[in-house]
Design an enzyme around this catalytic site. Sequence first.
Site, PDB file in Angstrom:
ATOM      1  N   HIS A   1       0.842  -1.203   0.000  1.00 59.77           N
ATOM      2  CA  HIS A   1       0.000   0.000   0.000  1.00 59.77           C
ATOM      3  C   HIS A   1       0.870   1.243   0.000  1.00 59.77           C
ATOM      4  O   HIS A   1       2.091   1.155   0.115  1.00 59.77           O
ATOM      5  CB  HIS A   1      -1.016  -0.021   1.142  1.00 59.77           C
TER       6      HIS A   1
ATOM      7  N   HIS B   1       1.318   3.908   1.962  1.00 62.08           N
ATOM      8  CA  HIS B   1       1.839   4.672   3.111  1.00 62.08           C
ATOM      9  C   HIS B   1       3.367   4.779   3.062  1.00 62.08           C
ATOM     10  O   HIS B   1       4.061   3.823   2.710  1.00 62.08           O
ATOM     11  CB  HIS B   1       1.393   4.028   4.431  1.00 62.08           C
TER      12      HIS B   1
ATOM     13  N   ASP C   1       5.633   4.725   5.237  1.00 64.97           N
ATOM     14  CA  ASP C   1       6.452   3.762   5.997  1.00 64.97           C
ATOM     15  C   ASP C   1       6.499   2.392   5.300  1.00 64.97           C
ATOM     16  O   ASP C   1       7.059   1.441   5.848  1.00 64.97           O
ATOM     17  CB  ASP C   1       5.963   3.637   7.445  1.00 64.97           C
ATOM     18  N   HIS C   2       5.932   2.294   4.091  1.00 62.20           N
ATOM     19  CA  HIS C   2       6.022   1.058   3.298  1.00 62.20           C
ATOM     20  C   HIS C   2       6.684   1.282   1.938  1.00 62.20           C
ATOM     21  O   HIS C   2       7.076   0.327   1.285  1.00 62.20           O
ATOM     22  CB  HIS C   2       4.632   0.424   3.132  1.00 62.20           C
TER      23      HIS C   2
ATOM     24  N   HIS D   1      -7.645  -0.746   5.474  1.00 63.87           N
ATOM     25  CA  HIS D   1      -6.632   0.157   6.043  1.00 63.87           C
ATOM     26  C   HIS D   1      -6.439   1.333   5.083  1.00 63.87           C
ATOM     27  O   HIS D   1      -6.484   2.492   5.479  1.00 63.87           O
ATOM     28  CB  HIS D   1      -5.345  -0.632   6.243  1.00 63.87           C
TER      29      HIS D   1
ATOM     30  N   ASP E   1      -0.367  -3.832   6.199  1.00 62.33           N
ATOM     31  CA  ASP E   1      -1.077  -3.380   7.403  1.00 62.33           C
ATOM     32  C   ASP E   1      -2.537  -3.824   7.411  1.00 62.33           C
ATOM     33  O   ASP E   1      -3.372  -3.205   8.074  1.00 62.33           O
ATOM     34  CB  ASP E   1      -1.002  -1.850   7.528  1.00 62.33           C
TER      35      ASP E   1
ATOM     36  N   HIS F   1       4.285  -4.549  10.790  1.00 60.22           N
ATOM     37  CA  HIS F   1       4.732  -3.922  12.041  1.00 60.22           C
ATOM     38  C   HIS F   1       4.854  -4.917  13.189  1.00 60.22           C
ATOM     39  O   HIS F   1       4.151  -5.934  13.227  1.00 60.22           O
ATOM     40  CB  HIS F   1       3.740  -2.828  12.481  1.00 60.22           C
TER      41      HIS F   1
HETATM   42 FE    FE Z   1       2.490   0.823   8.217  1.00 63.38          FE
HETATM   43 ZN    ZN Z   2      -0.074   1.599   6.545  1.00 66.18          ZN
END
Ligand code: FE
Ligand code: ZN
Length: 256
Positions: free
Chosen positions: A57, A59, A61-62, A115, A134, A172
């Site tokens: 996805h 985001h 942080d990915h 998400h 996530d 995570h």
């Molecule tokens: Fe994440």
């Molecule tokens: Zn995420």
Amino acid sequence: MAKFEIELVPALSDNYVYLAHDAETGATAVIDPAEADPVLAALERKGWKLTHILNTHHHLDHIGGNAELKERFGVPIIGPRADSARIPGLDVEVGDGDTYSVGSQTATVFDTPGHTRGHIAFWFPDSDALFCGDTLFVLGCGRMFEGTPEQFWSSLTKLRSLPDSARVYCGHEYTQSNARFALSVEKDNADLQAKAQQVDALRAEGRPTVPGILGEEKKTNPFLRADVPSVQEAVGMAGQDPAVVFAEIRRRKDSF
Ligand code: FE
Ligand code: ZN
């Protein structure tokens, strides 16, 4: 049969990035590179050369390491068709039911909105490996930022239908706090009590609780259990629509 060798790469504060290496062909995918540096260090340590970047996805942080890794290795980025506009540099768009191969290993792709609206998961059956970003966490699930409870519940039941042996490579390390919440929902679930103890022991030694095992998740993760009578009773919603029960469990977690 050949299987991936999978290397877990901790990144940022609590993200897990994964390297999936196919020894037969030398192909090596990185899944959800939060940042480039720890990925480069892990590739160096293992003596692997990156060939694919897979994203679940959009985001940051990915995908934060996408650009640097793509530039350095000249490799394609594979990610969700439904969110192509939000992933810079995306080369290959995939969606529900598509397959995508990394060396000798072929993934089935699932759309798993909830998400984010364009979330996907990669399921590599010959490696028993589910990269679910996530959507599903060990003993938990992601926050419902963009989807409806019906969508999220449907995404989770898709993943739940995979074999018990599936390893859950999630985005995570949230397991310990997820366990505390899960026990607040199902305090009498003996499997969950035992799992929570294992998790505490692993974390006390600074070890990862990931990958999870899907068969254990089916018995312990409250978000996969919104249609289980004992869970419905525990939240005072016996007999109700599982998506509505899921929504209530998700709501409780948001303020836990
Ligand atoms: Fe994440
Ligand atoms: Zn995420």
